[in-house]
Design a protein around this motif. Structure first.
Motif, mmCIF file in Angstrom:
data_model
loop_
_atom_site.group_PDB
_atom_site.id
_atom_site.type_symbol
_atom_site.label_atom_id
_atom_site.label_comp_id
_atom_site.label_asym_id
_atom_site.label_seq_id
_atom_site.Cartn_x
_atom_site.Cartn_y
_atom_site.Cartn_z
ATOM 1 N N UNK A 58 -4.651 -0.725 6.700
ATOM 2 C CA UNK A 58 -5.653 -0.299 6.977
ATOM 3 C C UNK A 58 -5.375 1.261 6.437
ATOM 4 N N UNK A 59 -4.759 1.729 8.019
ATOM 5 C CA UNK A 59 -4.079 3.427 7.210
ATOM 6 C C UNK A 59 -3.849 3.577 5.966
ATOM 7 N N UNK A 60 -2.804 2.760 5.288
ATOM 8 C CA UNK A 60 -2.217 2.623 3.853
ATOM 9 C C UNK A 60 -2.700 3.339 2.844
ATOM 10 N N UNK A 61 -3.928 1.795 2.826
ATOM 11 C CA UNK A 61 -5.554 1.521 2.429
ATOM 12 C C UNK A 61 -6.231 3.072 2.336
ATOM 13 N N UNK A 62 -6.350 3.359 3.110
ATOM 14 C CA UNK A 62 -8.036 4.353 2.875
ATOM 15 C C UNK A 62 -7.184 5.572 2.951
ATOM 16 N N UNK A 122 9.229 3.912 3.588
ATOM 17 C CA UNK A 122 8.217 2.925 3.385
ATOM 18 C C UNK A 122 9.355 1.649 3.227
ATOM 19 N N UNK A 123 10.679 2.399 3.549
ATOM 20 C CA UNK A 123 11.121 1.020 3.466
ATOM 21 C C UNK A 123 11.327 0.435 5.210
ATOM 22 N N UNK A 124 11.213 0.939 6.289
ATOM 23 C CA UNK A 124 10.968 0.567 7.909
ATOM 24 C C UNK A 124 9.396 0.298 7.809
ATOM 25 N N UNK A 125 8.997 0.983 7.227
ATOM 26 C CA UNK A 125 6.863 0.165 6.632
ATOM 27 C C UNK A 125 7.131 -1.315 6.021
ATOM 28 N N UNK A 126 7.940 -1.859 5.063
ATOM 29 C CA UNK A 126 8.357 -2.805 4.762
ATOM 30 C C UNK A 126 8.503 -3.845 5.291
ATOM 31 N N UNK A 127 9.869 -3.515 6.247
ATOM 32 C CA UNK A 127 10.218 -4.087 7.481
ATOM 33 C C UNK A 127 9.611 -4.337 8.238
ATOM 34 N N UNK A 128 8.590 -4.164 8.680
ATOM 35 C CA UNK A 128 7.932 -4.420 9.435
ATOM 36 C C UNK A 128 5.955 -5.313 9.422
ATOM 37 N N UNK A 129 5.982 -4.966 7.156
ATOM 38 C CA UNK A 129 5.106 -5.994 7.535
ATOM 39 C C UNK A 129 4.418 -5.630 6.721
ATOM 40 N N UNK A 130 4.316 -4.257 6.195
ATOM 41 C CA UNK A 130 2.982 -3.393 5.952
ATOM 42 C C UNK A 130 3.373 -4.435 4.217
ATOM 43 N N UNK A 131 1.873 -4.391 4.290
ATOM 44 C CA UNK A 131 1.530 -4.718 2.370
ATOM 45 C C UNK A 131 2.606 -4.152 1.023
ATOM 46 N N UNK A 132 3.369 -4.765 0.504
ATOM 47 C CA UNK A 132 3.844 -4.151 -0.231
ATOM 48 C C UNK A 132 2.965 -3.543 -1.422
ATOM 49 N N UNK A 133 2.401 -4.223 -1.412
ATOM 50 C CA UNK A 133 1.376 -2.821 -2.767
ATOM 51 C C UNK A 133 0.919 -2.349 -2.102
ATOM 52 N N UNK A 168 2.064 -0.209 0.020
ATOM 53 C CA UNK A 168 3.015 0.898 0.564
ATOM 54 C C UNK A 168 3.391 1.396 -0.624
ATOM 55 N N UNK A 169 3.482 0.637 -1.745
ATOM 56 C CA UNK A 169 3.959 0.872 -3.226
ATOM 57 C C UNK A 169 3.379 1.656 -4.294
ATOM 58 N N UNK A 170 1.555 1.679 -3.710
ATOM 59 C CA UNK A 170 0.571 2.407 -4.833
ATOM 60 C C UNK A 170 0.777 4.014 -3.936
ATOM 61 N N UNK A 171 0.827 3.607 -2.731
ATOM 62 C CA UNK A 171 0.387 5.064 -2.099
ATOM 63 C C UNK A 171 1.353 5.905 -2.363
ATOM 64 N N UNK A 172 2.806 5.498 -1.758
ATOM 65 C CA UNK A 172 4.113 6.150 -1.961
ATOM 66 C C UNK A 172 3.940 6.546 -3.781
ATOM 67 N N UNK A 173 3.921 6.809 -4.850
ATOM 68 C CA UNK A 173 3.587 6.489 -5.933
ATOM 69 C C UNK A 173 2.225 7.754 -6.303
ATOM 70 N N UNK A 174 1.551 7.564 -5.162
ATOM 71 C CA UNK A 174 0.509 8.796 -5.507
ATOM 72 C C UNK A 174 1.110 9.990 -4.798
ATOM 73 N N UNK A 188 11.935 3.406 -4.836
ATOM 74 C CA UNK A 188 11.514 2.580 -4.215
ATOM 75 C C UNK A 188 12.121 1.451 -4.443
ATOM 76 N N UNK A 189 12.355 0.833 -5.254
ATOM 77 C CA UNK A 189 12.876 -0.548 -6.251
ATOM 78 C C UNK A 189 14.845 -0.270 -5.722
#
Length: 119
Positions: free
Chosen positions: A8-12, A69-80, A82-88, A103-104
């Motif tokens: 929800x944090x990443x999305x908002x 973002x690698x740690x967030x991904x490992x915690x189960x944050x949704x990859x879409x 993390x990718x869209x926010x960190x691109x921004x 990122x890849x």
């Protein structure tokens, strides 16, 4: 840990250009502000409600505050998310498609199946 709150944090943040800039410039402050002032409001909680699912754990808070973002991904944050926010946040600092390549590269340690992203 609440993957829902993390996502929800990443999305908002991603949906508001002003918040993207705020998070880029002051990630630790933005995380603290969002957790303190926005988490309960966004999740439609009554005033004064306090629960662990309305707070990040220390690892989540640190990963968000350091743009890890690698740690967030490992915690189960949704990859879409993390990718869209960190691109921004960081695309402007790289050649075209450079951030996506970075990122890849930074997530190349992850193999299938990916971490569980259910909330």
């Amino acid at each position: 840990m609440s993957k829902y709150l993390l996502n929800k944090f990443l999305y908002t943040i991603d949906r508001d250009p002003d918040l993207v800039e705020r998070y880029r410039e002051d990630p630790r402050g933005t995380v603290a502000w969002w957790e303190r002032e926005q988490a309960g409001r966004i999740l439609n909680c009554i005033d004064g409600e306090s629960s662990t699912w309305l707070r990040f754990d220390d690892a989540e808070r640190e990963a968000l505050a350091t743009h890890d973002y690698p740690a967030l991904f490992d915690m189960g944050a949704h990859p879409f998310l993390t990718l869209t926010l960190f691109i921004g946040l960081f695309e402007r600092d790289y050649e075209p498609m450079g951030f996506q390549t970075e990122y890849a590269r930074r997530l190349s340690h992850v193999t299938m199946p990916y971490p569980d992203i259910t909330t």
